[in-house]
Write a protein that holds these residues in place. Structure first.
Motif, PDB file in Angstrom:
ATOM      1  N   ASP A  40     -34.298  32.242  25.379  1.00  0.00           N
ATOM      2  CA  ASP A  40     -34.018  31.217  23.955  1.00  0.00           C
ATOM      3  C   ASP A  40     -33.500  29.846  24.793  1.00  0.00           C
ATOM      4  OD1 ASP A  40     -33.616  29.827  21.945  1.00  0.00           O
ATOM      5  OD2 ASP A  40     -32.211  31.145  20.938  1.00  0.00           O
ATOM      6  N   HIS A  41     -34.343  28.937  25.081  1.00  0.00           N
ATOM      7  CA  HIS A  41     -34.127  27.770  25.550  1.00  0.00           C
ATOM      8  C   HIS A  41     -32.962  27.160  24.761  1.00  0.00           C
ATOM      9  CE1 HIS A  41     -34.144  24.687  28.430  1.00  0.00           C
ATOM     10  NE2 HIS A  41     -34.690  23.569  27.559  1.00  0.00           N
ATOM     11  N   GLN A  42     -32.847  27.391  23.543  1.00  0.00           N
ATOM     12  CA  GLN A  42     -31.904  26.592  22.772  1.00  0.00           C
ATOM     13  C   GLN A  42     -30.399  26.771  23.233  1.00  0.00           C
ATOM     14  OE1 GLN A  42     -32.590  24.074  20.494  1.00  0.00           O
ATOM     15  NE2 GLN A  42     -34.745  24.544  21.205  1.00  0.00           N
ATOM     16  N   LEU A  43     -30.369  27.988  23.829  1.00  0.00           N
ATOM     17  CA  LEU A  43     -29.104  28.471  24.340  1.00  0.00           C
ATOM     18  C   LEU A  43     -28.365  27.575  25.369  1.00  0.00           C
ATOM     19  CD1 LEU A  43     -29.295  32.483  23.931  1.00  0.00           C
ATOM     20  CD2 LEU A  43     -28.378  30.730  22.358  1.00  0.00           C
ATOM     21  N   ASN A  44     -29.087  26.797  25.997  1.00  0.00           N
ATOM     22  CA  ASN A  44     -28.560  25.969  27.006  1.00  0.00           C
ATOM     23  C   ASN A  44     -27.475  25.044  26.763  1.00  0.00           C
ATOM     24  OD1 ASN A  44     -29.714  23.736  26.661  1.00  0.00           O
ATOM     25  ND2 ASN A  44     -31.430  23.953  28.188  1.00  0.00           N
ATOM     26  N   GLN A  45     -27.694  24.695  25.272  1.00  0.00           N
ATOM     27  CA  GLN A  45     -26.548  23.816  24.685  1.00  0.00           C
ATOM     28  C   GLN A  45     -25.145  24.292  24.985  1.00  0.00           C
ATOM     29  OE1 GLN A  45     -26.379  23.564  20.276  1.00  0.00           O
ATOM     30  NE2 GLN A  45     -28.300  24.777  20.259  1.00  0.00           N
ATOM     31  N   TYR A  46     -25.126  25.783  24.950  1.00  0.00           N
ATOM     32  CA  TYR A  46     -23.665  26.176  24.924  1.00  0.00           C
ATOM     33  C   TYR A  46     -23.315  26.203  26.592  1.00  0.00           C
ATOM     34  CZ  TYR A  46     -24.818  27.245  20.126  1.00  0.00           C
ATOM     35  OH  TYR A  46     -25.322  27.108  19.223  1.00  0.00           O
ATOM     36  N   VAL A  47     -24.232  26.188  27.258  1.00  0.00           N
ATOM     37  CA  VAL A  47     -23.952  26.080  28.675  1.00  0.00           C
ATOM     38  C   VAL A  47     -23.425  24.737  29.027  1.00  0.00           C
ATOM     39  CG1 VAL A  47     -24.630  26.147  30.968  1.00  0.00           C
ATOM     40  CG2 VAL A  47     -25.378  27.888  29.347  1.00  0.00           C
ATOM     41  N   LYS A  48     -23.998  23.647  28.414  1.00  0.00           N
ATOM     42  CA  LYS A  48     -23.502  22.449  28.596  1.00  0.00           C
ATOM     43  C   LYS A  48     -22.202  21.896  28.283  1.00  0.00           C
ATOM     44  CE  LYS A  48     -28.051  19.945  28.594  1.00  0.00           C
ATOM     45  NZ  LYS A  48     -29.198  19.267  27.544  1.00  0.00           N
ATOM     46  N   MET A  49     -21.851  22.946  27.295  1.00  0.00           N
ATOM     47  CA  MET A  49     -20.378  22.667  26.644  1.00  0.00           C
ATOM     48  C   MET A  49     -19.312  22.724  27.704  1.00  0.00           C
ATOM     49  SD  MET A  49     -20.428  24.489  23.000  1.00  0.00           S
ATOM     50  CE  MET A  49     -21.420  23.880  21.378  1.00  0.00           C
ATOM     51  N   TYR A  50     -19.539  23.494  28.547  1.00  0.00           N
ATOM     52  CA  TYR A  50     -18.586  24.003  29.406  1.00  0.00           C
ATOM     53  C   TYR A  50     -19.084  23.772  31.214  1.00  0.00           C
ATOM     54  CZ  TYR A  50     -16.547  26.435  25.533  1.00  0.00           C
ATOM     55  OH  TYR A  50     -16.265  26.678  24.269  1.00  0.00           O
TER      56      TYR A  50
END
Length: 369
Positions: A335-345
């Motif tokens: 689910d490519h959308q989950l990389n936004q939560y990687v970007k947070m940190y």
């Protein structure tokens, strides 16, 4: 007043004064790559400056590893030992060589330069020839970077070295399968399945492949619940262990290639899925919620570790949402959308959130992710 409540109240007021030990070895996510992926990666890095910057750092680190001496272990002293145990501390020190193997392998993948692969192979051979498999998946999970790298590195091995590596992988796999027990659940099981899956990328054995496929279905059926919780979360009352069960099963799905993709959202009879349990982390990573860990853990060893002075296991200690980053790095392949939560940190780029998102851009056209 109940004992656990006493501990919780005490920890709130006095927990800050307790010594902190290196509670565990935190190795970075390892992504299995094919030779085809490497060629695509090298082409991408020629044309994409942002992607290149991510790998420039890896290559720089790999350059410092080229003269590194191997420090293999015969025995891994880790699981079941408190964090201040001297043997565990020494084990962690030597296991950090797995990071060197990973960096060297990624440097080879990015450049195609054989000196990186040959050094990674040399270090790996030293470990393969020294370490005696025991079937303990918590301990042997720490070998993940090497297991992930070997299918690429074996191309630089001579026939004798290839035989040594394959015989060791068979022993590792057989020992792990035999050590499993009926009804095994939680992160022990997911790590055991992952060890077999990663080993079999090189061995390509039909029986091992079937063990992994059956194991994944059984694991989803017995470890995920409709409310998004997992057996690890219910048993340990810690999102750290929830993540500890998710990461290995996600790695297994990656190792399975296209066959693994459908299992990400595959639903069991209770309505549980890997996807739901990954998404459980989102409000905590967004800091909309706070999870106090260990308060209702059913495992006495968690309390023993806290009482030994390890603040990581303090009842009521809030889960650090950065602990979800490695889960999201793996889950973004489904689910490519989950990389936004990687970007947070963990992000220094605009287009890519991390090394893994660069690899996703490479693997998507080659393996269908």
């Amino acid at each position: 007043m109940q004992p656990i409540i006493k501990i919780f109240i005490f920890s709130l007021f006095f927990g800050y004064s307790r010594p902190v030990f290196p509670a565990k070895l935190n190795l970075k996510t390892s992504i299995p790559l094919t030779a085809h992926d490497c060629k695509h990666l090298q082409q991408l890095l020629k044309n994409d400056e942002e992607a290149k910057r991510f790998f420039d750092s890896i290559i720089s680190q790999a350059n410092t590893r080229l003269q590194e001496d191997a420090v293999p272990l015969v025995i891994i002293n880790y699981e079941g030992l408190i964090s201040s145990n001297p043997e565990r501390i020494q084990t962690i020190k030597q296991l950090k060589q797995m990071e060197s193997i990973q960096q060297l392998t990624y440097a080879y993948a990015a450049t195609g330069k054989s000196n990186y692969a040959k050094k990674a192979l040399s270090l790996s051979l030293a470990w393969v020839q020294a370490y005696v498999p025991t079937g303990n998946p918590i301990n042997e999970n720490k070998l993940t970077p090497m297991l992930t790298a070997l299918p690429l590195l074996v191309n630089f091995a001579n026939k004798n070295q290839q035989d040594i590596i394959k015989k060791w992988l068979v022993k590792l796999t057989d020992t792990s399968i035999k050590a499993g027990f009926q009804g095994e659940r939680g992160n022990w099981r997911s790590k055991r399945i992952k060890i077999v899956a990663l080993s079999n990328q090189l061995l390509a054995d039909q029986q091992y492949q079937q063990f992994v496929a059956d194991g994944v279905e059984d694991y989803i059926n017995r470890n995920f619940f409709g409310d998004s919780t997992t057996i690890d979360l219910r048993h340990r009352d810690a999102l750290s262990y929830h993540c500890g069960g998710l990461k290995p099963i996600l790695s297994t799905l990656l190792a399975m290639g296209k066959k693994g993709q459908g299992y990400y959202s595959w639903e069991n009879q209770e309505g549980g899925t890997i996807q739901k349990s990954v998404e459980l982390l989102i409000p905590y990573m967004k800091k909309e919620k706070v999870y106090p860990q260990w308060v209702n853990s059913q495992v006495a060893f968690d309390r023993e570790r806290w009482e030994s002075g390890d603040d990581f296991y303090r009842p009521g200690r809030p889960w650090n949402p950065e602990g979800g980053v490695e889960v999201m790095k793996l889950a973004q392949f489904f689910d490519h959308q989950l990389n936004q939560y990687v970007k947070m940190y963990d992000s220094s780029g605009k287009k890519y959130s991390c090394i893994e998102s660069v690899l996703l851009a490479v693997m998507k056209p080659t393996q269908g992710y």
